[in-house]
Structure formats: structure tokens, C-alpha cells
Scaffold this active site. Structure first.
Site, short mmCIF file in Angstrom:
data_model
loop_
_atom_site.label_atom_id
_atom_site.label_comp_id
_atom_site.label_asym_id
_atom_site.label_seq_id
_atom_site.Cartn_x
_atom_site.Cartn_y
_atom_site.Cartn_z
N ARG A 153 0.86 -1.19 0.03
CA ARG A 153 -0.18 0.04 -0.06
C ARG A 153 0.89 1.13 -0.01
O ARG A 153 1.91 1.48 0.49
CB ARG A 153 -0.87 0.03 1.29
CG ARG A 153 -1.90 -1.16 1.32
CD ARG A 153 -2.62 -1.14 2.51
NE ARG A 153 -3.73 -2.22 2.80
CZ ARG A 153 -3.24 -3.37 3.45
NH1 ARG A 153 -2.13 -3.40 4.12
NH2 ARG A 153 -4.15 -4.23 3.67
N LYS A 177 -2.32 -2.45 7.83
CA LYS A 177 -3.49 -1.97 8.65
C LYS A 177 -3.39 -2.59 10.13
O LYS A 177 -3.01 -3.87 10.30
CB LYS A 177 -4.69 -2.14 7.87
CG LYS A 177 -4.76 -1.39 6.53
CD LYS A 177 -6.41 -1.43 6.32
CE LYS A 177 -6.30 -0.64 4.85
NZ LYS A 177 -7.64 -0.80 4.17
N HIS A 246 -2.54 2.12 -6.06
CA HIS A 246 -3.32 1.24 -5.88
C HIS A 246 -3.58 0.31 -6.98
O HIS A 246 -3.91 -0.77 -6.85
CB HIS A 246 -4.72 1.53 -5.31
CG HIS A 246 -5.18 0.81 -4.11
ND1 HIS A 246 -4.36 0.59 -2.95
CD2 HIS A 246 -6.26 0.06 -3.80
CE1 HIS A 246 -5.18 -0.24 -1.95
NE2 HIS A 246 -5.99 -0.64 -2.62
N ARG A 249 -1.00 -2.34 -7.02
CA ARG A 249 -1.29 -3.25 -6.06
C ARG A 249 -2.26 -4.24 -6.72
O ARG A 249 -2.25 -5.34 -6.55
CB ARG A 249 -1.99 -2.69 -4.73
CG ARG A 249 -2.37 -3.77 -3.73
CD ARG A 249 -2.61 -2.71 -2.45
NE ARG A 249 -3.36 -3.52 -1.49
CZ ARG A 249 -2.88 -4.29 -0.49
NH1 ARG A 249 -1.64 -4.38 -0.53
NH2 ARG A 249 -3.87 -4.82 0.44
N HIS A 272 -4.62 -8.91 3.52
CA HIS A 272 -5.90 -8.91 3.59
C HIS A 272 -6.39 -9.61 4.93
O HIS A 272 -5.82 -10.82 5.11
CB HIS A 272 -6.67 -9.50 2.76
CG HIS A 272 -6.79 -8.54 1.36
ND1 HIS A 272 -6.99 -8.99 0.11
CD2 HIS A 272 -6.55 -7.23 1.26
CE1 HIS A 272 -6.82 -8.06 -0.64
NE2 HIS A 272 -6.57 -6.84 0.01
N TYR A 281 -10.05 -10.10 -7.01
CA TYR A 281 -9.08 -10.38 -8.10
C TYR A 281 -9.23 -11.43 -8.82
O TYR A 281 -8.72 -11.75 -10.10
CB TYR A 281 -7.84 -10.33 -7.37
CG TYR A 281 -7.30 -9.10 -6.89
CD1 TYR A 281 -7.16 -7.89 -7.33
CD2 TYR A 281 -7.38 -8.94 -5.29
CE1 TYR A 281 -6.84 -6.75 -6.91
CE2 TYR A 281 -7.12 -7.89 -4.75
CZ TYR A 281 -6.95 -6.38 -5.41
OH TYR A 281 -6.57 -5.60 -4.90
#
Length: 300
Positions: A153, A177, A246, A249, A272, A281
């Protein structure tokens, strides 16, 4: 409820997210902005009700206002998530008995498939010559490669420090995150380029900046700078409307899956928390199968 009281309660919540939940800097900014927008709306629209007196209709009025302003469902859903967390926090403190969010239903957001750059176009971009004597050009070419090679990210890459590089094992320790650490392998050639870059950075600027990438003025990269530089470079090979870090990514994940990577492995590489976030995806894999079927099947 005065503006000072609003600010105090909001700051308590933000501090809770920062130190207990360990949210990232950018997530904290988004939560704080959402919360302050909501609370100021309550002050001006409903004569500053006490937090315990805020009811579902007050919240629905704000959400309707956002809708009228043309705010997209995705953004509204994020604001709803912010409020749910905030009122749970107030319950935890004993400030309120019940959250007014229990009857709030989030609007359905359009499911947008991730856009990506085709492999051939990415290869062409990565093979374009650069002026290695130009510090900015060299920096952003490495940034571009790292985005595509790792799926990091924007915030993860900007704040990547030299200590997070495990050169002996050809891997990076990335803080994602919620400050969750994950390991991402890195190709030995790209790793060598980064180590050479760091060595030259030390020679030119010293060792005071811990971030890997710096500007020609020895300042850490800023999100807007990186976004604009990536947009400019992607514009050389693609006509996609959206050109951002992004997208790289998305390209990383899509190309991995198209070439047979395991979905769970891609989930871990992306950081994730759930497989559902990674499954978006797989659409490109399905489209590739359709293309192969059309070309290969005699009755297609």
C-alpha cells in the site's frame, strides 16, 4: 454539548484507536474527519444534543444530507463504520446505554472490479530507460518497481524503513493496517538496487532519515508526490482512467492469480484480513479462462 466537549470526546476516541487499536496514520485521519463532520452537523442541525441523546433519526438525517451532497455509497458506508465504532466506544466508557446505530442500515455500494495494467504494458514500463544520475527519477523508478513487485500500500511503502529490509533472506517486514506485520519476498535484483540506493543515500545525505526513500532534499516522500509520479509513469503505457499506486497493487494481485498463484498466498501477501477481500481479483482469472476457451474450443 459544546464544541469543546465534542472535540474532547472525539479526541478520546481517536487516542483509543491510535494506542489500543493501533490503527494506521491515514485510517486515524479518516475516522477523525468523519466523526468531526458528524458531530458538527449535530451541533448546527439539532442544537448540540448530548451524546446520550443522539438517536437514530439524527444519524439518518446526516446520512440523507450526505446523499444529497452526492457522496458515494462507499464513502457513506465508511462513515457509518466510524460511527458504529465511536458509539461502541462510548458504551464501553459508560457514556451511553445503547448505540443509536443498531437500526442504521448501510446503503448497498456498487461492486467495482479492480482495474489493473496488463502484464505486457507493465513489462514495457519497467524496461523504459531512466537517468540514473537524476535522484528523483531513480527514486520513483524504484518506488514503481516496489509497488508492482510487492503489492504494498502507499502508506506502507512511504514509511518503509531500512530496518524492515531483511536482505539476508530476500524479504521485507511490512507494517500494514492495524500495525500488523507481514513478510513479503523480494526479487534479488530489485533488492540489490534498493541496497545500492540506500548506500548512495547515506553517502549523500547521511543516516538521519530512517525511511528507505527520500527526495533530493533528503525529506521523506509525501503521499501526493508519490501519487502524481506514479500517475505520470502509468500514463506512458495505459489509458486507464485511474492511475494510482493502488492500481499497481491490483496489478500485482491480478498477475499473480493469472499465473496460478494460490488465493490464500495472495491474501497473505496483500495483508488482507479476510479471503473475501482477495477474491475480487479472481475475476481476471475467469476472464482469462474464457479467452482461452474461445481460442481453443472448436465450438466456441
Amino acid at each position: 454539548m459544546s464544541v469543546t466537549e465534542v472535540y474532547t470526546e472525539a479526541q478520546k476516541f481517536v487516542e483509543y484507536l491510535r494506542y489500543e487499536k493501533r490503527y494506521s496514520k491515514h485510517t486515524l485521519i479518516a475516522y477523525e474527519n468523519d466523526l468531526m463532520q458528524f458531530l458538527h452537523f449535530q451541533i448546527h442541525q439539532f442544537n448540540a444534543p448530548a451524546l446520550a441523546d443522539i438517536q437514530a433519526p439524527f444519524i439518518k438525517t446526516w446520512l440523507a444530507f450526505l446523499k444529497e451532497q452526492g457522496i458515494e455509497s462507499k464513502s457513506i458506508n465508511r462513515k457509518i463504520s466510524t460511527l458504529k465504532s465511536f458509539f461502541r466506544f462510548l458504551q464501553k466508557l459508560g457514556c451511553i446505554q445503547q448505540s443509536p446505530m443498531v437500526t442504521i442500515v448501510a446503503p448497498k455500494a456498487k461492486k467495482q472490479l479492480p482495474v489493473f495494467v496488463e502484464e505486457a504494458k507493465m513489462n514495457a514500463l519497467l524496461q523504459m530507460p531512466i537517468d540514473a544520475t537524476n535522484w528523483e527519477e531513480r527514486t520513483y523508478f524504484l518506488v514503481l518497481q516496489l509497488f508492482y513487485h510487492t503489492g504494498m500500500r502507499l502508506s506502507e511503502l512511504i514509511y518503509l524503513t531500512e530496518k524492515q529490509i531483511d536482505a539476508a533472506n530476500y524479504q521485507l517486514k511490512v507494517l500494514g493496517k492495524g500495525n500488523k506485520e507481514r513478510i513479503i519476498p523480494i526479487h534479488h535484483q530489485l533488492l540489490q538496487q534498493i541496497m545500492d540506493y540506500i548506500h548512495e543515500k547515506h553517502q549523500q545525505f547521511g543516516t538521519e532519515i530512517e525511511q528507505v526513500f527520500v527526495t533530493h532534499k533528503n525529506k521523506p516522500l509525501q503521499p501526493r508526490q508519490v501519487y502524481e509520479q506514479i500517475k505520470k509513469r502509468l500514463g506512458l503505457v495505459t489509458t486507464l482512467k485511474k492511475k494510482s499506486p493502488h492500481v499497481l497493487r491490483h496489478s500485482f494481485a491480478t498477475h499473480l492469480l493469472n499465473n496460478g498463484a494460490d488465493l490464500n498466498a495472495v491474501k497473505e501477501l496483500l495483508g488482507h484480513s479476510s479471503l473475501a477481500a482477495t477474491q475480487v481479483y479472481t475475476h481476471t482469472t475467469i476472464e482469462k479462462l474464457k479467452e482461452i476457451y474461445k481460442k481453443a474450443h472448436p465450438k466456441a
